[in-house]
Design an enzyme around this catalytic site. Sequence first.
Site, PDB file in Angstrom:
ATOM      1  N   LYS A   1      39.950  43.934  53.272  1.00  0.00           N
ATOM      2  CA  LYS A   1      39.243  45.198  53.076  1.00  0.00           C
ATOM      3  C   LYS A   1      38.311  45.501  54.263  1.00  0.00           C
ATOM      4  O   LYS A   1      37.747  46.578  54.369  1.00  0.00           O
ATOM      5  CB  LYS A   1      38.468  45.178  51.758  1.00  0.00           C
ATOM      6  CG  LYS A   1      39.404  45.149  50.534  1.00  0.00           C
ATOM      7  CD  LYS A   1      38.625  45.085  49.238  1.00  0.00           C
ATOM      8  CE  LYS A   1      39.491  45.019  47.987  1.00  0.00           C
ATOM      9  NZ  LYS A   1      39.942  46.335  47.508  1.00  0.00           N
TER      10      LYS A   1
ATOM     11  N   HIS B   1      50.909  44.584  41.681  1.00  0.00           N
ATOM     12  CA  HIS B   1      49.642  45.108  42.213  1.00  0.00           C
ATOM     13  C   HIS B   1      49.302  44.635  43.604  1.00  0.00           C
ATOM     14  O   HIS B   1      48.277  45.033  44.152  1.00  0.00           O
ATOM     15  CB  HIS B   1      48.474  44.746  41.298  1.00  0.00           C
ATOM     16  CG  HIS B   1      48.332  45.642  40.128  1.00  0.00           C
ATOM     17  ND1 HIS B   1      47.640  46.828  40.188  1.00  0.00           N
ATOM     18  CD2 HIS B   1      48.818  45.559  38.881  1.00  0.00           C
ATOM     19  CE1 HIS B   1      47.690  47.416  39.011  1.00  0.00           C
ATOM     20  NE2 HIS B   1      48.407  46.670  38.201  1.00  0.00           N
TER      21      HIS B   1
ATOM     22  N   LYS C   1      33.313  47.677  47.338  1.00  0.00           N
ATOM     23  CA  LYS C   1      34.540  47.107  46.791  1.00  0.00           C
ATOM     24  C   LYS C   1      34.417  45.589  46.897  1.00  0.00           C
ATOM     25  O   LYS C   1      33.491  45.100  47.545  1.00  0.00           O
ATOM     26  CB  LYS C   1      35.779  47.613  47.538  1.00  0.00           C
ATOM     27  CG  LYS C   1      35.685  47.489  49.066  1.00  0.00           C
ATOM     28  CD  LYS C   1      36.901  48.112  49.751  1.00  0.00           C
ATOM     29  CE  LYS C   1      36.855  49.620  49.750  1.00  0.00           C
ATOM     30  NZ  LYS C   1      38.077  50.236  49.249  1.00  0.00           N
ATOM     31  N   ARG C   2      35.325  44.835  46.280  1.00  0.00           N
ATOM     32  CA  ARG C   2      35.270  43.382  46.408  1.00  0.00           C
ATOM     33  C   ARG C   2      35.196  42.989  47.884  1.00  0.00           C
ATOM     34  O   ARG C   2      35.772  43.657  48.742  1.00  0.00           O
ATOM     35  CB  ARG C   2      36.521  42.737  45.789  1.00  0.00           C
ATOM     36  CG  ARG C   2      36.452  42.518  44.297  1.00  0.00           C
ATOM     37  CD  ARG C   2      37.712  41.831  43.784  1.00  0.00           C
ATOM     38  NE  ARG C   2      38.901  42.566  44.157  1.00  0.00           N
ATOM     39  CZ  ARG C   2      39.955  42.026  44.768  1.00  0.00           C
ATOM     40  NH1 ARG C   2      39.970  40.732  45.064  1.00  0.00           N
ATOM     41  NH2 ARG C   2      40.999  42.764  45.066  1.00  0.00           N
TER      42      ARG C   2
ATOM     43  N   THR D   1      41.617  52.518  44.321  1.00  0.00           N
ATOM     44  CA  THR D   1      41.220  53.587  43.410  1.00  0.00           C
ATOM     45  C   THR D   1      39.816  54.054  43.772  1.00  0.00           C
ATOM     46  O   THR D   1      39.446  55.179  43.474  1.00  0.00           O
ATOM     47  CB  THR D   1      41.242  53.126  41.934  1.00  0.00           C
ATOM     48  OG1 THR D   1      40.591  51.847  41.847  1.00  0.00           O
ATOM     49  CG2 THR D   1      42.671  53.013  41.424  1.00  0.00           C
TER      50      THR D   1
ATOM     51  N   LYS E   1      37.876  57.953  43.772  1.00  0.00           N
ATOM     52  CA  LYS E   1      36.585  58.312  43.171  1.00  0.00           C
ATOM     53  C   LYS E   1      35.742  59.099  44.164  1.00  0.00           C
ATOM     54  O   LYS E   1      35.108  60.103  43.820  1.00  0.00           O
ATOM     55  CB  LYS E   1      35.820  57.052  42.745  1.00  0.00           C
ATOM     56  CG  LYS E   1      36.516  56.230  41.675  1.00  0.00           C
ATOM     57  CD  LYS E   1      35.867  54.844  41.524  1.00  0.00           C
ATOM     58  CE  LYS E   1      36.780  53.931  40.721  1.00  0.00           C
ATOM     59  NZ  LYS E   1      36.375  52.503  40.822  1.00  0.00           N
TER      60      LYS E   1
HETATM   61  C1  LIG Z   1      37.007  51.480  41.316  1.00  0.00           C
HETATM   62  C2  LIG Z   1      36.430  50.134  41.313  1.00  0.00           C
HETATM   63  C3  LIG Z   1      37.021  49.114  42.069  1.00  0.00           C
HETATM   64  C4  LIG Z   1      38.214  49.346  42.947  1.00  0.00           C
HETATM   65  O1  LIG Z   1      37.766  49.742  44.213  1.00  0.00           O
HETATM   66  P1  LIG Z   1      38.699  49.688  45.513  1.00  0.00           P
HETATM   67  O2  LIG Z   1      37.862  50.378  46.520  1.00  0.00           O
HETATM   68  O3  LIG Z   1      39.945  50.445  45.181  1.00  0.00           O
HETATM   69  O4  LIG Z   1      38.933  48.262  45.820  1.00  0.00           O
HETATM   70  C5  LIG Z   1      36.442  47.862  42.049  1.00  0.00           C
HETATM   71  N1  LIG Z   1      35.340  47.615  41.319  1.00  0.00           N
HETATM   72  C6  LIG Z   1      34.731  48.563  40.592  1.00  0.00           C
HETATM   73  C7  LIG Z   1      33.517  48.224  39.831  1.00  0.00           C
HETATM   74  C8  LIG Z   1      35.258  49.854  40.559  1.00  0.00           C
HETATM   75  O5  LIG Z   1      34.651  50.800  39.823  1.00  0.00           O
END
Ligand SMILES: *Cc1c(COP(=O)(O)O)cnc(C)c1O
Length: 811
Positions: free
Chosen positions: A549, A355, A543-544, A651, A655
């Site tokens: 990022k 990953h 995101k985190r 991911t 979305k």
């Molecule tokens: C989809 C999702 C992530 C992943 O987000 P990235 O933008 O790909 O880092 C992280 N946390 C939550 C709560 C999510 O729903």
Amino acid sequence: MFKNKHRFKEMFVSRLETMHGKSVEEATLTDCYATLGSMVREQLSKDWIRTNDFYRDEPTKQVYYLSMEFLLGKLLKTNLVNLGIRDLCEKGLGDLGIDLEAVELQEPDAGLGNGGLGRLAADFMDSLASLQLPGHGCGIRYKYGLFEQKIVDGYQVEVPDYWLREGNVWEVRKSDKAVEVPFYGEVISVTEGDRIRYEHVNYEPVLAVPYDIPMVGYENRTVNSLRLWSAESAIKDFDFNQLHHKNYHRIIEYKRNTEAISEFLYPDDSTIEGKMLRLKQQYFMVSASLQSILCRFKRKNIPITDLPNEVAIHTNDTHPVLAIPELMRLLMDKEGLGWDEAWDVTTRTISYTNHTIMVEALEKWPIDLMQPLLPRIYMIINEINERFCQQLWDRHPGEWALIERMAIISHGYVNMAHLAVVGSYSVNGVSKLHSNILKNELLSLFYKEEPYKFNNKTNGITHRRWLLTANPLLSKTITEAIGPAWIESPEELERLAKYADDVSLQNEFAQVKQKNKNMLAKKIWNDYGIKVDPASIFDVHIKRMHAYKRQLLNVFHILDLYRVLKDNPNLSIVPRTFLFGGKAAPSYHLAKSVVKLIHTVAQTINSDTTIRDQLKVVFIPNYGVTHSEQIVPAADVSEQISTASKEASGTGNMKFMMNGALTIGTYDGANIEMAEAVGEENMFLFGLRPDEVIHYYEHGGYHAREMYNQDPRLKHILDQLVNGTFVKEDVDFKSIYYSLIDYDEFFVLKDFASYVDAQHEVTRQFHHRSEWVRKCILNVAHSGVFSSDRTIQQYAKDVWRLTPVAKLNHK
Ligand SMILES: *Cc1c(COP(=O)(O)O)cnc(C)c1O
């Protein structure tokens, strides 16, 4: 299922009375949630049992997805949707004066994961069940999920997330299926005829008790299982009661240490903190899962050497990779196989997904730590390593350096990624770019030895949760335009493309987006007291919090825009609302300073009346699955701006695309495949390419300080961090300043100009409404390939080799 609305209402009222002793008028929303949850659990139980019976009685290969994280979020709403009874329940409760949406929001988020990796595992569970594939999850029932993020004075403060406080309606405790997991102790050898058998003795047993959670397929009556293990004392209570027992204190300590194993989720998937406990957690989950998998397999009375034909075991990153030596242990020590037979079975059963290529996230366990905790497991890893090195030696005689670089054990550490590659039959990355980096960089030596193991499975998201359920207005519009086939076959979304120029569809899309934005604006006002303009561009970065990022790059663009407005008081721009959300790992100081910086910038900008509300900055605290579901449908712009090569897939990006936001992003992870699907002209791509970044890392040649000296915009922004502009309290953004000026590991300064240009283009195009909405439609139309249904079908066929089971024959 509930036969009709009338019957449902009767059942609800009577259940509420028995469970809570209350009438509808007196009931709280929490009471209503518990009542409805228990009714739904009961309703799906029959299908759950039937699915289990089918798997037990029919010869179907099963896959077990081992993951230290399952970021499930809430389950009531998706269960109602997947069972096809949400409309009925909504109307029934409506008659009783109860708002279903409000009831659903009572459920605590099951936050048993950090971010993308954990959410992927949860999305995979949804797709497995919805595709009627026999696949189950195995994980840990952490008592506390990922911490709750509170913001105090702009700083992140972590509060324990006791998500089980009110119980969990979905889980079923199965005490009779508990198993014992051994820690510490010694290994002795016993000679039996002409072979030596090893026995692990004097170990400290920990009881693993499974809690099963139903994973409900979409309108197909398939209910798979997610099995989460809880750690308990293996000492019987009656031993305990002997208070005068001389070992009393040791028993108390044992009990505390045991329960600690399933207490906390480690709040970071990019470093290995609290090493000993984390290793205990990993072995606990893996050993309990494998014991229960083998136990179930053995009831079929087929030879153990047939295991790979009946069972596939998948490891989600290296966290569960002790499954390799553990399966060896069980096959040799418990089933009596010899090494070669056991190795053959193991390496045909286990597969592995990588990953990340972030060095600090590649797990390495000190021998000093592993050997005493897991003596038999360490012995087996050592033997795997010796045999592997011997094999390399035979192929490359004399090449010591090569062997040292590939060894599983070296310099006092066990390298888990190496163990994973050597002991599994399939190694995959999670986007085309990432899989290529694995083959050509990170694992290139292994790729040269066994190229056939390597493959790609680009991540996906469940469109049922992230579009159908999270965005009902858009779903309705889509179904009206192209019919409902996309719900079962997301690639059908493609049919929207031919209506992209259709003015009435464009209007529908625009109206839906506006309504979603209005709802979010209202929520932001209610929850945080910030007024945002629903007509402004909603530019979202959730995101985190992590340096790669690049939330900083976004902040720098905001500061630059702010400067432009201050310099030109009469300038009118398209108003923008910048939304941030994300947790920083508690020990990650730089990420926490960025949280503070965002708040500081937000306060400065939001309270500056001279810019006439043209900019707003909002940080949504405690980002998690539910917030994501509420924010994504309202986004105009999706920020996917990681340093190229660093985001394995992402991911979140998918979305947003599926909900009709346009992506501003780098050539990284799955962004590249999104561009292939929808066309670069329908995204805003910018910045260094992955090979350029990798080249800089390998050969140097980038000097951040030069960028600072050359670009007056950057100089102005960076200077503000240290010249007192923001430092009115005791905050200190010096560490951010120096992290950029001295090294800029993630090329924030390097990509700044290119990013600002791309943002100009966003503003310019947002003016052309019809053209913009056309692009939104095209993004949705080409997002079907990012459904986790596609991902899971690829895993099922190419990796797990699940014979497509005939549809489960539920009558
Ligand atoms: C989809 C999702 C992530 C992943 O987000 P990235 O933008 O790909 O880092 C992280 N946390 C939550 C709560 C999510 O729903």
